[in-house]
Design a protein around this motif. Sequence first.
Motif, short mmCIF file in Angstrom:
data_model
loop_
_atom_site.label_atom_id
_atom_site.label_comp_id
_atom_site.label_asym_id
_atom_site.label_seq_id
_atom_site.Cartn_x
_atom_site.Cartn_y
_atom_site.Cartn_z
N ALA A 108 37.82 42.69 37.19
CA ALA A 108 38.26 43.71 38.14
C ALA A 108 37.66 45.06 37.80
CB ALA A 108 39.78 43.78 38.15
N ARG A 134 43.28 46.83 43.14
CA ARG A 134 43.00 46.02 44.33
C ARG A 134 42.17 44.79 43.97
NH1 ARG A 134 38.53 46.87 47.27
NH2 ARG A 134 38.46 49.08 46.68
N HIS A 135 41.13 44.97 43.16
CA HIS A 135 40.31 43.83 42.75
C HIS A 135 41.11 42.87 41.88
CE1 HIS A 135 36.46 44.93 44.47
NE2 HIS A 135 36.56 46.16 43.98
N SER A 167 44.35 42.28 41.88
CA SER A 167 45.28 41.51 42.72
C SER A 167 44.54 40.40 43.45
CB SER A 167 45.97 42.43 43.73
OG SER A 167 46.94 43.24 43.11
N SER A 168 43.34 40.70 43.92
CA SER A 168 42.55 39.69 44.62
C SER A 168 42.15 38.55 43.68
CB SER A 168 41.30 40.34 45.23
OG SER A 168 40.48 39.37 45.84
N ILE A 169 41.78 38.90 42.46
CA ILE A 169 41.35 37.90 41.48
C ILE A 169 42.50 37.00 41.05
CG2 ILE A 169 40.51 37.60 39.10
CD1 ILE A 169 38.90 40.26 39.61
N GLY A 224 45.60 36.77 42.52
CA GLY A 224 46.51 36.32 43.56
C GLY A 224 47.92 36.83 43.40
#
Length: 490
Positions: free
Chosen positions: A56, A249-250, A252-254, A256
């Motif tokens: 991230a 943000r990154h 959370s995306s990584i 989940g």
Amino acid sequence: MSGFRREHDLLGERDIPEDAYWGVHTLRATENFPITGTPISTYPLLIDALAAVKEAAALANEELGLLTPAKAGALVAACREIRSGKLHDQFVVDVIQGGAGTSTNMNANEVVANRALELLGHAKGEYQHLHPNEDVNLGQSTNDVYPTAVRIATINAAHGLLQAMAVLQEAFAAKAVEFRTVLKMGRTQLQDAVPMTLGQEFSTYAVMLEEDRDRLAEAVELIHEINLGATAIGTGLNAPAGYAATARRHLSSITGLPLVTSANLVEATQDCGAFVQLSGVVKRIAVKLSKTCNDLRLLSSGPRAGLNEINLPPVQAGSSIMPGKVNPVIPEVVNQVAFGVVGHDITVTMAAEAGQLQLNAFEPVILHALSQSITSLRAACLTLAERCVQGITANTEALRATVDNSIGLVTALNPHIGYTAATAIAKEALATGRGVAELALEKKLLPPEQLAALLTPERLTSALPEGPTPQGPTQEGPTPEGPPSAPGDA
């Protein structure tokens, strides 16, 4: 020197095995902290979380124009390899370490850097092309990387515990349905109390697990608040504008996970209260589960000289000297796990309290204690469900005989014949060994029809077949009975 590469730090130069992905900082940590013999690789969820944070960070730094696409791409690829399970053996520092987790962070920085160097076509240790601190750790500090990784690892571990508790809850709920018509005596203070069903007894264990799952889910929510972007003490020094939000943000995306950045990063960098809360809930689960196992051991005691109300499935021979002996080894091992959890909770409490000023330096032992508690408790729940609860059988006739022979039945007569008369019957029944119903009939205290109605199993247990009791999370079919409504005091 053949087979080695030379690296340096502020203390001087050291030789590093050329096939090692870790570097000089990691080497010094392994020398300084030969404490438990447990490397951080023992906790793969932590390694995955560290790699997720570094990935991230690389994506955020590329997006903010601080890393070239080539460097960022190599870092991301290296982190994804680690998250797929590769290179975990390169995370070698001891889980307990001084420095607030700096050794763990540097171990991660060096492994990611050296794998990224290989992907870029360079040799390990050629840090002039990509550096562990300047590139991998760009915009970060141990003081925001390590707590964030610990939180992610803890969330994922807790999810595993929640799932295992659901399996155990379902096993108890299924037994509650199976035993819904099996009459037995309830006990308070190990003395005969009033009748109940074995189904009611087992439904209690299912309900306790359901309640504790709810409490654990609530506590885990607090762990989703992270301090990534805080850098050293929460002021965000050396992190560019927008870094915290972009990295979060990154991340959370990584992962989940619905991670949120703390509203006050200075507070978040020093406060370990969420870990104390979580540890307390885990202790609550362990204490109640241990009490349940105490019950299982007591109810299955015997087979001739104990209660012998239920049979636990035999899983191994119980003695090296007493032939034929079988012990309740599965409940016993769960008891021991619970004892460890209670001790770990004290460790977490003391470590959180020991923080000073803008940083708590003792999060490594918090990680170690919580990880031990959560992972061992998860295994204990699954073991108890699969190797014990699912195979429990009831000694139905023996249970019914204890009801018929118990002076506890007199409690059901108390509202109809009065406390004094009921006490006299109880005393005489105990002295003579005769039954309560027999004496009540002999003394003509109640008509036979009324006495029979008062002593029916349905009335004695307040157990209706359709009674509302929570069942297992995926249990289908009829529900077990609700808790008995017993008159009187304990």
